[in-house]
Design a protein around this motif. Sequence first.
Motif, PDB file in Angstrom:
ATOM      1  N   CYS A 239       9.179 -53.556  -7.231  1.00 51.33           N
ATOM      2  CA  CYS A 239       8.568 -52.550  -7.196  1.00 51.33           C
ATOM      3  C   CYS A 239       8.109 -52.211  -8.692  1.00 51.33           C
ATOM      4  CB  CYS A 239       9.600 -51.541  -6.803  1.00 51.33           C
ATOM      5  SG  CYS A 239       9.553 -51.527  -4.679  1.00 51.33           S
ATOM      6  N   VAL A 240       7.168 -51.847  -9.140  1.00 45.57           N
ATOM      7  CA  VAL A 240       6.631 -51.495 -10.417  1.00 45.57           C
ATOM      8  C   VAL A 240       6.133 -50.197 -10.386  1.00 45.57           C
ATOM      9  CG1 VAL A 240       5.221 -52.566 -12.143  1.00 45.57           C
ATOM     10  CG2 VAL A 240       6.134 -54.311 -10.597  1.00 45.57           C
ATOM     11  N   ARG A 241       6.264 -49.609 -11.502  1.00 44.19           N
ATOM     12  CA  ARG A 241       5.650 -48.283 -11.911  1.00 44.19           C
ATOM     13  C   ARG A 241       4.559 -48.431 -12.982  1.00 44.19           C
ATOM     14  NH1 ARG A 241       7.343 -44.004  -9.267  1.00 44.19           N
ATOM     15  NH2 ARG A 241       9.615 -44.028  -9.949  1.00 44.19           N
ATOM     16  N   LEU A 242       3.377 -47.806 -12.518  1.00 41.18           N
ATOM     17  CA  LEU A 242       2.130 -47.928 -13.282  1.00 41.18           C
ATOM     18  C   LEU A 242       1.956 -46.419 -13.630  1.00 41.18           C
ATOM     19  CD1 LEU A 242      -0.465 -50.085 -11.803  1.00 41.18           C
ATOM     20  CD2 LEU A 242       1.408 -50.712 -13.392  1.00 41.18           C
ATOM     21  N   PRO A 243       0.936 -46.373 -14.806  1.00 39.83           N
ATOM     22  CA  PRO A 243       0.490 -44.899 -15.529  1.00 39.83           C
ATOM     23  C   PRO A 243      -0.375 -44.503 -14.434  1.00 39.83           C
ATOM     24  CG  PRO A 243       0.004 -46.753 -16.909  1.00 39.83           C
ATOM     25  CD  PRO A 243       0.635 -47.565 -15.663  1.00 39.83           C
ATOM     26  N   VAL A 244      -0.192 -44.211 -13.298  1.00 38.42           N
ATOM     27  CA  VAL A 244      -0.957 -43.631 -12.158  1.00 38.42           C
ATOM     28  C   VAL A 244      -0.239 -42.247 -11.902  1.00 38.42           C
ATOM     29  CG1 VAL A 244      -1.974 -43.811  -9.672  1.00 38.42           C
ATOM     30  CG2 VAL A 244      -1.902 -45.627 -11.221  1.00 38.42           C
ATOM     31  N   VAL A 245      -1.023 -41.224 -11.801  1.00 41.89           N
ATOM     32  CA  VAL A 245      -0.447 -39.739 -11.360  1.00 41.89           C
ATOM     33  C   VAL A 245       0.236 -39.982  -9.927  1.00 41.89           C
ATOM     34  CG1 VAL A 245      -0.633 -37.404 -11.298  1.00 41.89           C
ATOM     35  CG2 VAL A 245      -1.684 -38.662 -13.210  1.00 41.89           C
ATOM     36  N   THR A 246      -0.803 -40.034  -9.129  1.00 41.55           N
ATOM     37  CA  THR A 246      -0.615 -39.923  -7.750  1.00 41.55           C
ATOM     38  C   THR A 246      -1.259 -41.205  -6.843  1.00 41.55           C
ATOM     39  OG1 THR A 246       0.279 -37.710  -7.429  1.00 41.55           O
ATOM     40  CG2 THR A 246      -0.903 -38.579  -5.461  1.00 41.55           C
ATOM     41  N   GLY A 247      -0.432 -41.599  -5.849  1.00 40.32           N
ATOM     42  CA  GLY A 247      -1.061 -42.737  -5.115  1.00 40.32           C
ATOM     43  C   GLY A 247      -0.481 -44.011  -5.179  1.00 40.32           C
ATOM     44  N   HIS A 248       0.371 -44.498  -4.309  1.00 42.22           N
ATOM     45  CA  HIS A 248       1.073 -45.918  -4.654  1.00 42.22           C
ATOM     46  C   HIS A 248       0.174 -46.956  -3.937  1.00 42.22           C
ATOM     47  CE1 HIS A 248       4.581 -43.970  -5.708  1.00 42.22           C
ATOM     48  NE2 HIS A 248       5.478 -44.040  -4.624  1.00 42.22           N
ATOM     49  N   SER A 249      -0.030 -48.156  -4.591  1.00 42.69           N
ATOM     50  CA  SER A 249      -0.690 -49.292  -4.372  1.00 42.69           C
ATOM     51  C   SER A 249       0.098 -50.498  -4.029  1.00 42.69           C
ATOM     52  CB  SER A 249      -1.729 -50.011  -5.292  1.00 42.69           C
ATOM     53  OG  SER A 249      -2.389 -48.634  -5.759  1.00 42.69           O
ATOM     54  N   GLU A 250       0.009 -51.223  -2.996  1.00 44.20           N
ATOM     55  CA  GLU A 250       0.898 -52.417  -2.580  1.00 44.20           C
ATOM     56  C   GLU A 250      -0.115 -53.631  -2.289  1.00 44.20           C
ATOM     57  OE1 GLU A 250       4.230 -49.507  -0.667  1.00 44.20           O
ATOM     58  OE2 GLU A 250       2.976 -50.618   0.620  1.00 44.20           O
ATOM     59  N   SER A 251       0.545 -54.816  -2.987  1.00 40.31           N
ATOM     60  CA  SER A 251       0.035 -56.024  -2.540  1.00 40.31           C
ATOM     61  C   SER A 251       0.996 -56.673  -1.302  1.00 40.31           C
ATOM     62  CB  SER A 251      -0.135 -56.940  -3.659  1.00 40.31           C
ATOM     63  OG  SER A 251      -0.400 -58.494  -3.261  1.00 40.31           O
TER      64      SER A 251
END
Length: 343
Positions: A239-251
């Motif tokens: 699990c990795v945190r990115l500089p995105v405000v909202t919305g999780h993406s998953e591979s």
Amino acid sequence: KTYKVAIMGATGAVGQQMKVQLEKRNFPAGEILFLASSRSAGQEIEFKGKTYIVQEAVPESFEGVDIALFSAGGSISEKFAPEAVKRGAVVIDNTSAFRMDPEVPLVVPEVNKKDMRLHNGIISNPNCSTIQMVCALQPLKEQFGLSKVVVSTYQAVSGAGIGAINELKDQAADFDNAKQADASVLPVKSADKHYPIAFNAIPQIDVFADNGYTLEEMKMINETKKIMHDDKLSVAATCVRLPVVTGHSESVYVELEGAPSVEEVKQAIAEAAGVELMDDPSQQLYPMPLMAEGLDEVFVGRIRQDPDNPQGFHLWVVSDNLVKGAALNSVQIAESLIEEKIV
Ligand code: A2P
Ligand code: 11C
């Protein structure tokens, strides 16, 4: 019939979205209470054209409440959920406090709605990154059988609350000093070290367990098995945190028991409840968090067969972590309680 509803943590990132979902879905809330800590008691909240005052939560707040939606952190749930249950409320808890308790159902209505019936006052809402993944996995399990899942996440800061959103906004305004940016919330507020999230990727969400996985990764592993009723399902997560405000993406990489064609996998995803297929490379069509923000669906694209394994498939799964990942799923559980005449 209408119900008395309480939102515990009403001023938080998820609590605010719970209010939005209750309004949007016209939930039969005859009365509503907005609860938080003493810090924000007295604040005003608009709900269906009326102004409500945020109250400091105390055990007595739950007198007469039918349904209590909790999202104020695990320790608050541990303290107040039993108080609410004692007073006759059904608690839908969006924290990790009770999720793995065998007496507590862990529910995503599209996957295991019937587990709700076994509740003892508390129903847990899974972790956001787990919810969107199981929505995509369930149709594959039903149609082709599922043996293994390997997931890497690209998670938005709103999962860590309003403090993390503010931290990203502040840091992003100063590109030249990205490396020296002040950080006090991420990766985990209580941790010894904090790192800037703007222009960065942090491979730590929540604290570390003894096995080297983070608790967020362990949640994805354990909750998936519980919701899908499959202890033998092999699940691994990064699990990795990115500089995105909202919305999780998953591979998400899956190994199926059968070897369907890509078209069959796409068809299964397209027909699944709560899931939308968004997959057309010729049009550069695939889901992204910016387009998923505020929407109900779990979006799935980039579906490909493993070139070396006909039973292996890659999927890209995106959803708004505050909506289906939290508030919407909780409100859907509340709606299901009414449908099934449990409240
Ligand atoms: P408050 O505004 O009073 O701090 P987020 O996850 O976005 O940080 O939000 C956390 C939510 O949990 C907020 O609504 C916050 O309210 C609430 N909260 C935090 N501590 C308590 C507490 N001790 N009692 C009730 N609510 C709390
Ligand atoms: C995050 N998934 O994105 C976490 C937030 O167990 O409900 C949700 C934590 C939880 O930071």
